[in-house]
Design an enzyme around this catalytic site. Structure first.
Site, PDB file in Angstrom:
ATOM      1  N   GLY A 207       0.817  -0.966  -0.149  1.00 57.47           N
ATOM      2  CA  GLY A 207      -0.025  -0.020  -0.052  1.00 57.47           C
ATOM      3  C   GLY A 207       0.976   1.182   0.077  1.00 57.47           C
TER       4      GLY A 207
ATOM      5  CD  GLN B 227       3.733   5.592   2.553  1.00 56.57           C
ATOM      6  OE1 GLN B 227       2.633   5.235   2.102  1.00 56.57           O
ATOM      7  NE2 GLN B 227       4.747   4.916   3.018  1.00 56.57           N
TER       8      GLN B 227
ATOM      9  CG  LEU C  39       6.361   0.542   0.919  1.00 59.74           C
ATOM     10  CD1 LEU C  39       6.088   1.290  -0.407  1.00 59.74           C
ATOM     11  CD2 LEU C  39       7.742  -0.333   0.628  1.00 59.74           C
TER      12      LEU C  39
END
Ligand code: ZN
Length: 182
Positions: free
Chosen positions: A45, A50, A103
């Protein structure tokens, strides 16, 4: 276009998102770019912050994912990838405990408690309202991405003990993140 994913410590990750008012070509391109970036990074995801954007937009794809304690049958009827604009949890129930990564926290995995099932409502890229019942790992992924959209990070979900045991790595990561461009 592939973006580099901002990591813990970068100020953009703390910015709250703005609702998407209209599905423009720019929004469609952003969704494509986010999917490309997520796949290239082997993530499940990705949220707009981000990559340094502030739209309320996140993407999820659990296709082919097999993970201990998760069952692909839980999301068998959910079309992937999920591209969710202005997502919100309408209802949540139950509880699950499992490993979670991000991440923006490379190589860090922690055990986090989440709801076992959530009903999430959002707009799709056609501007239609959709409702998805997310269970198991999909519920975890949805709640994780919605956290991002509210400026909440994995580190905020860690227990005091987890934070202490990861303190040195988090400190190093935070320093790198602060210096990261983007
Ligand atoms: Zn994340």
């Amino acid at each position: 276009m592939r973006y580099s994913v901002l990591t813990y410590g970068h100020a953009e990750l703390r910015r709250k998102t703005q609702p998407v008012a209209a599905i423009t070509e720019d929004i469609r391109r952003l969704a494509r770019d986010m999917l490309e970036t997520m796949y290239a990074s082997n993530g499940l995801g990705l949220a707009a912050q981000q990559i340094g954007r502030t739209e309320s937009l996140c993407v999820i794809d659990l296709t082919g994912v097999r993970r201990e304690g998760s069952n692909p049958i839980d999301w068998a009827d959910v079309p992937m990838p999920l591209v969710m604009l202005n997502p919100a949890v309408a209802q949540s129930s139950g509880e699950q405990t499992g490993q979670e990564g991000c991440l923006s926290f490379p190589e860090i995995f922690v055990t986090i408690k989440r709801a076992a099932e959530v009903i999430v409502v959002f707009l799709n890229l056609s501007g239609q309202k959709e409702t998805v019942v997310a269970r198991g790992l999909l519920a975890r992924a949805v709640l994780h991405e919605l956290d991002h959209l509210h400026g909440v990070l994995l580190s905020d979900r860690m227990s005091a003990v987890q934070k202490v045991s990861l303190a040195a790595r988090l400190k190093r990561l935070r320093k790198q993140g602060q210096e990261q461009r983007g």
